[in-house]
Scaffold this motif. Structure first.
Motif, PDB file in Angstrom:
ATOM      1  N   LEU A 193       0.873  -1.170   0.000  1.00 10.20           N
ATOM      2  CA  LEU A 193       0.000   0.000   0.000  1.00 10.20           C
ATOM      3  C   LEU A 193       0.911   1.221   0.000  1.00 10.20           C
ATOM      4  N   ALA A 194       0.887   1.977  -1.088  1.00 11.24           N
ATOM      5  CA  ALA A 194       1.752   3.143  -1.246  1.00 11.24           C
ATOM      6  C   ALA A 194       0.906   4.395  -1.090  1.00 11.24           C
ATOM      7  N   GLY A 195       1.011   5.031   0.057  1.00  7.87           N
ATOM      8  CA  GLY A 195       0.190   6.198   0.356  1.00  7.87           C
ATOM      9  C   GLY A 195       0.880   7.503   0.030  1.00  7.87           C
ATOM     10  N   ILE A 196       0.139   8.404  -0.645  1.00  9.92           N
ATOM     11  CA  ILE A 196       0.654   9.728  -0.965  1.00  9.92           C
ATOM     12  C   ILE A 196       0.642  10.559   0.319  1.00  9.92           C
ATOM     13  N   HIS A 197       1.824  11.033   0.731  1.00  8.82           N
ATOM     14  CA  HIS A 197       1.962  11.815   1.959  1.00  8.82           C
ATOM     15  C   HIS A 197       1.253  13.155   1.812  1.00  8.82           C
ATOM     16  N   PRO A 198       0.503  13.639   2.796  1.00  6.12           N
ATOM     17  CA  PRO A 198       0.283  13.059   4.110  1.00  6.12           C
ATOM     18  C   PRO A 198      -0.987  12.200   4.220  1.00  6.12           C
ATOM     19  N   ASN A 199      -2.141  12.682   3.704  1.00  5.01           N
ATOM     20  CA  ASN A 199      -3.409  11.988   3.962  1.00  5.01           C
ATOM     21  C   ASN A 199      -3.518  10.625   3.299  1.00  5.01           C
ATOM     22  N   GLY A 200      -2.939  10.473   2.117  1.00  4.05           N
ATOM     23  CA  GLY A 200      -2.990   9.170   1.449  1.00  4.05           C
ATOM     24  C   GLY A 200      -2.265   8.116   2.258  1.00  4.05           C
ATOM     25  N   TYR A 201      -1.183   8.526   2.925  1.00  2.00           N
ATOM     26  CA  TYR A 201      -0.450   7.575   3.757  1.00  2.00           C
ATOM     27  C   TYR A 201      -1.261   7.192   4.997  1.00  2.00           C
ATOM     28  N   THR A 202      -1.916   8.166   5.602  1.00  5.34           N
ATOM     29  CA  THR A 202      -2.777   7.879   6.760  1.00  5.34           C
ATOM     30  C   THR A 202      -3.901   6.932   6.348  1.00  5.34           C
ATOM     31  N   LEU A 203      -4.484   7.164   5.183  1.00  7.19           N
ATOM     32  CA  LEU A 203      -5.526   6.279   4.658  1.00  7.19           C
ATOM     33  C   LEU A 203      -4.953   4.886   4.397  1.00  7.19           C
ATOM     34  N   ALA A 204      -3.742   4.806   3.861  1.00 12.37           N
ATOM     35  CA  ALA A 204      -3.087   3.510   3.620  1.00 12.37           C
ATOM     36  C   ALA A 204      -2.873   2.756   4.934  1.00 12.37           C
ATOM     37  N   GLU A 205      -2.508   3.471   5.994  1.00 14.86           N
ATOM     38  CA  GLU A 205      -2.343   2.835   7.310  1.00 14.86           C
ATOM     39  C   GLU A 205      -3.665   2.225   7.785  1.00 14.86           C
ATOM     40  N   ARG A 206      -4.747   2.949   7.599  1.00 16.71           N
ATOM     41  CA  ARG A 206      -6.070   2.445   8.013  1.00 16.71           C
ATOM     42  C   ARG A 206      -6.483   1.239   7.166  1.00 16.71           C
ATOM     43  N   LEU A 207      -6.189   1.295   5.873  1.00 17.33           N
ATOM     44  CA  LEU A 207      -6.487   0.147   5.004  1.00 17.33           C
ATOM     45  C   LEU A 207      -5.652  -1.069   5.409  1.00 17.33           C
ATOM     46  N   ALA A 208      -4.398  -0.838   5.753  1.00 19.94           N
ATOM     47  CA  ALA A 208      -3.520  -1.937   6.172  1.00 19.94           C
ATOM     48  C   ALA A 208      -4.063  -2.607   7.436  1.00 19.94           C
TER      49      ALA A 208
ATOM     50  N   LEU B 203       3.705  -1.120   3.984  1.00 18.53           N
ATOM     51  CA  LEU B 203       3.353   0.286   3.790  1.00 18.53           C
ATOM     52  C   LEU B 203       4.532   1.044   3.196  1.00 18.53           C
ATOM     53  N   LEU B 204       4.223   1.884   2.235  1.00 15.90           N
ATOM     54  CA  LEU B 204       5.235   2.694   1.570  1.00 15.90           C
ATOM     55  C   LEU B 204       4.720   4.126   1.556  1.00 15.90           C
ATOM     56  N   GLN B 205       5.544   5.062   1.981  1.00 24.56           N
ATOM     57  CA  GLN B 205       5.152   6.469   1.957  1.00 24.56           C
ATOM     58  C   GLN B 205       5.704   7.112   0.689  1.00 24.56           C
ATOM     59  N   VAL B 206       4.820   7.773  -0.063  1.00 24.12           N
ATOM     60  CA  VAL B 206       5.189   8.434  -1.307  1.00 24.12           C
ATOM     61  C   VAL B 206       5.137   9.939  -1.065  1.00 24.12           C
ATOM     62  N   THR B 207       6.260  10.616  -1.288  1.00 22.95           N
ATOM     63  CA  THR B 207       6.324  12.054  -1.073  1.00 22.95           C
ATOM     64  C   THR B 207       6.711  12.733  -2.380  1.00 22.95           C
ATOM     65  N   LEU B 208       5.940  13.748  -2.754  1.00 20.88           N
ATOM     66  CA  LEU B 208       6.263  14.534  -3.943  1.00 20.88           C
ATOM     67  C   LEU B 208       5.750  15.946  -3.767  1.00 20.88           C
ATOM     68  N   ASN B 209       6.292  16.844  -4.566  1.00 14.65           N
ATOM     69  CA  ASN B 209       5.851  18.229  -4.576  1.00 14.65           C
ATOM     70  C   ASN B 209       4.632  18.298  -5.493  1.00 14.65           C
ATOM     71  N   LYS B 210       3.441  18.385  -4.918  1.00 12.27           N
ATOM     72  CA  LYS B 210       2.206  18.354  -5.713  1.00 12.27           C
ATOM     73  C   LYS B 210       2.049  19.582  -6.607  1.00 12.27           C
ATOM     74  N   ASP B 211       2.624  20.701  -6.201  1.00 14.35           N
ATOM     75  CA  ASP B 211       2.502  21.923  -6.993  1.00 14.35           C
ATOM     76  C   ASP B 211       3.490  21.958  -8.159  1.00 14.35           C
TER      77      ASP B 211
END
Length: 171
Positions: A40-55, A68-76
């Motif tokens: 489960l690769a969650g987009i930081h921050p909320n996607g990762y929190t959601l991935a934790e709940r799914l896990a 669990l994998l945390q994915v961090t990128l500059n969205k802008d």
């Protein structure tokens, strides 16, 4: 924002979000019942929190090992900095990867993350989102959706996944 203003714009409350997370976890398990493990690769921050709940849910309902994998990128400005995957030690070769984000809007964020995953040769990449706004500009579609919501381009969906508040608002 005043509490009553937030109340008018509430689209999902805590129990509804918990129900949606549980349903998405069951759907992930059903589509991947043959797998020994998945990522489960969650987009930081909320996607990762959601991935934790799914896990958590997946571990309760299935024998599948979940990483669990945390994915961090500059969205802008996604091209200015490389997409980061943490921990880097997770081997994705031949594994099912479920990209998780709280809101799917245009697909831009998820499209830019693919560059970090494809060279590692995963078996397949699926997308799970709590709220799908249906404004695709990129060829990204949710495999698993908690809630579909038609919005205007000016409106925003804010998902709050904090210990003291779990909700989704239309702003």
């Amino acid at each position: 924002m005043t509490p009553e203003h937030k109340q008018q714009n509430l689209i999902l409350d805590r129990s509804q979000i918990e129900q949606k997370v549980k349903r998405i976890a069951y759907e992930i398990y059903e589509r991947n019942v043959e797998e020994q493990e998945l990522v489960l690769a969650g987009i930081h921050p909320n996607g990762y929190t959601l991935a934790e709940r799914l896990a958590e849910q997946l571990q309760q309902i299935s024998p599948i090992k979940v990483q669990l994998l945390q994915v961090t990128l500059n969205k802008d400005a996604p091209l200015q900095e490389p997409v980061q995957l943490q921990p880097q030690s997770i081997n994705l070769e031949g594994k099912v990867v479920v990209l998780v984000d709280d809101v799917l809007n245009t697909g831009k964020t998820l499209a830019y993350t693919l560059d970090a995953f494809l060279p590692q040769n995963p078996k397949k990449i699926e997308v799970a989102t709590l709220v799908d706004r249906h404004h695709p500009l990129y060829p990204i579609a949710a495999t698993y959706t908690g809630y579909s919501l038609a919005t205007t381009l000016r409106e925003r969906v804010q998902v709050v996944l904090q210990p003291d508040e779990v909700a989704a608002y239309l702003l």
